[in-house]
Design a protein around this motif. Structure first.
Motif, PDB file in Angstrom:
ATOM      1  N   ARG A   1       0.835  -1.193   0.000  1.00  0.00           N
ATOM      2  CA  ARG A   1       0.000   0.000   0.000  1.00  0.00           C
ATOM      3  C   ARG A   1       0.880   1.258   0.000  1.00  0.00           C
ATOM      4  NH1 ARG A   1      -1.448  -3.978   2.642  1.00  0.00           N
ATOM      5  NH2 ARG A   1      -0.181  -3.452   4.417  1.00  0.00           N
TER       6      ARG A   1
ATOM      7  N   GLU B   1      -3.463   5.676   1.419  1.00  0.00           N
ATOM      8  CA  GLU B   1      -3.831   4.435   2.094  1.00  0.00           C
ATOM      9  C   GLU B   1      -2.759   4.022   3.098  1.00  0.00           C
ATOM     10  OE1 GLU B   1      -5.438  -0.065   1.112  1.00  0.00           O
ATOM     11  OE2 GLU B   1      -4.607   1.160  -0.498  1.00  0.00           O
TER      12      GLU B   1
ATOM     13  N   GLY C   1      -8.068   2.642   4.647  1.00  0.00           N
ATOM     14  CA  GLY C   1      -8.423   3.958   5.138  1.00  0.00           C
ATOM     15  C   GLY C   1      -8.392   4.056   6.655  1.00  0.00           C
TER      16      GLY C   1
ATOM     17  N   MET D   1     -11.661   3.976  -0.390  1.00  0.00           N
ATOM     18  CA  MET D   1     -10.431   3.263  -0.082  1.00  0.00           C
ATOM     19  C   MET D   1     -10.671   1.955   0.673  1.00  0.00           C
ATOM     20  SD  MET D   1      -8.003   6.504   0.856  1.00  0.00           S
ATOM     21  CE  MET D   1      -6.678   5.473   1.442  1.00  0.00           C
TER      22      MET D   1
ATOM     23  N   ARG E   1     -10.308  -1.339  -1.356  1.00  0.00           N
ATOM     24  CA  ARG E   1      -9.070  -1.738  -2.036  1.00  0.00           C
ATOM     25  C   ARG E   1      -8.573  -3.133  -1.645  1.00  0.00           C
ATOM     26  NH1 ARG E   1      -5.405   3.683  -2.959  1.00  0.00           N
ATOM     27  NH2 ARG E   1      -7.041   4.891  -3.986  1.00  0.00           N
TER      28      ARG E   1
ATOM     29  N   ASP F   1      -2.827  10.056  -5.760  1.00  0.00           N
ATOM     30  CA  ASP F   1      -3.726   8.920  -5.568  1.00  0.00           C
ATOM     31  C   ASP F   1      -5.124   9.463  -5.305  1.00  0.00           C
ATOM     32  OD1 ASP F   1      -4.666   6.398  -5.300  1.00  0.00           O
ATOM     33  OD2 ASP F   1      -3.552   5.892  -3.476  1.00  0.00           O
TER      34      ASP F   1
ATOM     35  N   SER G   1      -8.540   9.386  -3.088  1.00  0.00           N
ATOM     36  CA  SER G   1      -9.052   9.062  -1.760  1.00  0.00           C
ATOM     37  C   SER G   1     -10.445   9.684  -1.659  1.00  0.00           C
ATOM     38  CB  SER G   1      -8.126   9.627  -0.668  1.00  0.00           C
ATOM     39  OG  SER G   1      -8.169  11.045  -0.661  1.00  0.00           O
ATOM     40  N   GLU G   2     -11.078   9.513  -0.482  1.00  0.00           N
ATOM     41  CA  GLU G   2     -12.408  10.082  -0.305  1.00  0.00           C
ATOM     42  C   GLU G   2     -12.416  11.596  -0.466  1.00  0.00           C
ATOM     43  OE1 GLU G   2     -11.123   7.710   1.394  1.00  0.00           O
ATOM     44  OE2 GLU G   2     -12.585   6.253   2.120  1.00  0.00           O
TER      45      GLU G   2
END
Length: 470
Positions: free
Chosen positions: A4, A8, A15, A110, A113, A388, A390-391
């Motif tokens: 990762r 992350e 997450g 996330m 994943r 990357d 992410s939320e």
């Protein structure tokens, strides 16, 4: 091993919202032992990490220490059930249903994943078990969950569909990706399931401008389209169009096919660039036998575009010599990106080529370090940036914040030298075995000839035995 990076990594597995710190600690210990070549010692830590029913990644690690791929597939099936239960506990019972809170949007969450990494591992293991139908169906499920395909499974699906003889579906899927690349479709027009809710394929040609653009696209898609079109329509302008684009994008694949090279025994773990020899290696590991079937091989062997693409010119400016046969010239041993007809041409061109060669080697070292989660080389001069999802949206991060010390860099160079030396010795032994096998075959032929012409068989056998002892 599941690795990762980025957001992350900084926030913890999934997450940081599902897996306990204790389970992560045990998993890290197991991963480190596996990296050291001590999988048996890692198993107890894997089992401790599995006590947290939300830790899905550990099933991927555990699967690849099983005694065979059938057992590995069973482990992954168990992990899949655990992953579904874990996500449903947080996002509700409709998490995996069409129209639910996650389906079609896995790339934005996330927490999903680890589950997607497990499905990706399941594809690999199913292929190793030669269960190509299961591998294809798993990828199709991955596209249902996430049409954006961050796991890069579009590279494998065309071959797997061809293996189960779903040629129309193969061609349609490849056309979806090609249409997006040549701007016939926008990403907002992506069909449901990322092209895996299959429709009948078109059989019209792309425009000359689109064909020219296709030649710089992902070669695995064009090779898949070429193979499917040939199986559907034979040697026609449509199948030749896709083949033309494929060999221009990655001629290394066609070079190996035309030379009937031995199929790679495993995937290539090296860092890679777009349409690189490493990409060709992985595609051939998955697909080469399909291209060596007699009718397919005869087709590509007779194709002038395929022949022209694999025959290269010497890279030294001013040298007009070209290859008479595919693979005749040797690559530069540093960058592996250009070819020379002779050592003298390489020597004469070194002053011009050196900056590019050094840059390519440095770029490969950086890609290798990032892919393994290691510090980048201290001597690196290439700036490195990454981002990357992410939320919170796209987030930038430093993929390797710690640079190697000079001592670490020397140690890494020594490890690479030893690996290279070991590979050289293995290749030497392999060549010796081939020569021994040829000698044995010649001896059998000589004995058979002696039987046929009435010669003294016992004398010949004694001579062969004496030669073997010498």
């Amino acid at each position: 091993m599941a690795r990762r990076f980025g957001p992350e990594e900084s926030r913890g597995l999934a997450g940081g919202s599902l897996v306990s710190a204790e389970s992560l600690r045990y998993q890290k210990m197991a991963d480190n032992l596996c990296a050291q070549g001590k999988p048996n010692e890692a198993v107890p830590f894997m089992l401790k990490a599995m006590e947290d029913k939300n830790n899905v990644d550990i099933f991927v690690t555990f699967a690849f220490v099983q005694q065979n791929y059938r057992k590995a597939l069973e482990v992954l099936e168990d992990g899949k059930l655990i992953g579904e239960s874990s996500l449903e506990s947080k996002y509700g019972p409709d998490a995996f249903k069409d129209g639910g809170p996650l389906v079609g949007q896995f790339n934005e969450v996330m927490d999903t994943r680890p589950y997607m990494r497990l499905l990706q591992a399941m594809v690999r293991v199913a292929v190793e078990c030669k269960n190509h139908r299961k591998a294809a169906e798993t990828i199709i499920e991955m596209f249902r969950l996430n049409p954006m395909d961050p796991m890069q499974q579009h590279k494998w699906l065309p071959t797997l569909l061809c293996r189960i003889k779903r040629y129309p579906d193969t061609l349609y899927f490849c056309q979806v990706f090609l249409d997006i690349f040549v701007s016939r479709l926008s990403l907002s027009q992506l069909p449901p399931g990322g092209g895996t809710q299959f429709l009948p394929p078109r059989h019209e040609l792309y425009t000359p401008q689109e064909q020219e653009k296709m030649a710089s696209y992902e070669s695995t898609i064009s090779y898949g389209a070429a193979l499917a079109a040939f199986r559907l329509s034979g040697d026609c302008e449509e199948s030749r169009m896709y083949l033309r684009a494929a060999v221009k994008a990655n001629p290394t694949v066609m070079l190996k096919i035309l030379r009937r090279s031995e199929r790679p025994r495993t995937l290539n773990a090296s860092a890679r660039s777009y349409n690189s020899p490493e990409d060709a290696h992985d595609y051939l590991w998955l697909s080469q036998d399909l291209w060596l079937e007699e009718d397919v091989w005869n087709w590509v062997h007779a194709n002038s575009d395929a022949q022209q693409a694999v025959r290269k010119d010497c890279s030294r400016p001013g040298c007009r010599r070209g290859e008479q046969s595919p693979g005749e010239f040797k690559q530069c041993g540093g960058c592996h990106t250009i070819l020379y007809c002779s050592p003298q041409c390489q020597k004469d061109d070194w002053k011009r080529h050196k900056p590019d060669c050094v840059f390519e080697q440095e770029a490969k070292a950086i890609r290798r370090a990032i892919s393994k989660g290691q510090p980048i080389p201290a001597s690196g001069s290439i700036p490195v940036f990454a981002a990357d999802f992410s939320e919170e949206g796209v987030r930038g991060y430093d993929p390797a914040p710690i640079k190697m010390t000079p001592e670490q860099e020397r140690e890494e160079a020594e490890r690479r030298r030893k690996r290279k030396e070991k590979k050289k010795q293995m290749n030497k032994k392999k060549e010796e075995r081939k020569k021994a096998k040829k000698r044995e075959e010649k001896q059998k032929i000589d004995i058979e000839a002696a039987r046929n012409d009435g010669s003294d068989l016992e004398d010949m056998q004694e001579q062969i035995a004496d030669a073997s002892l010498e």
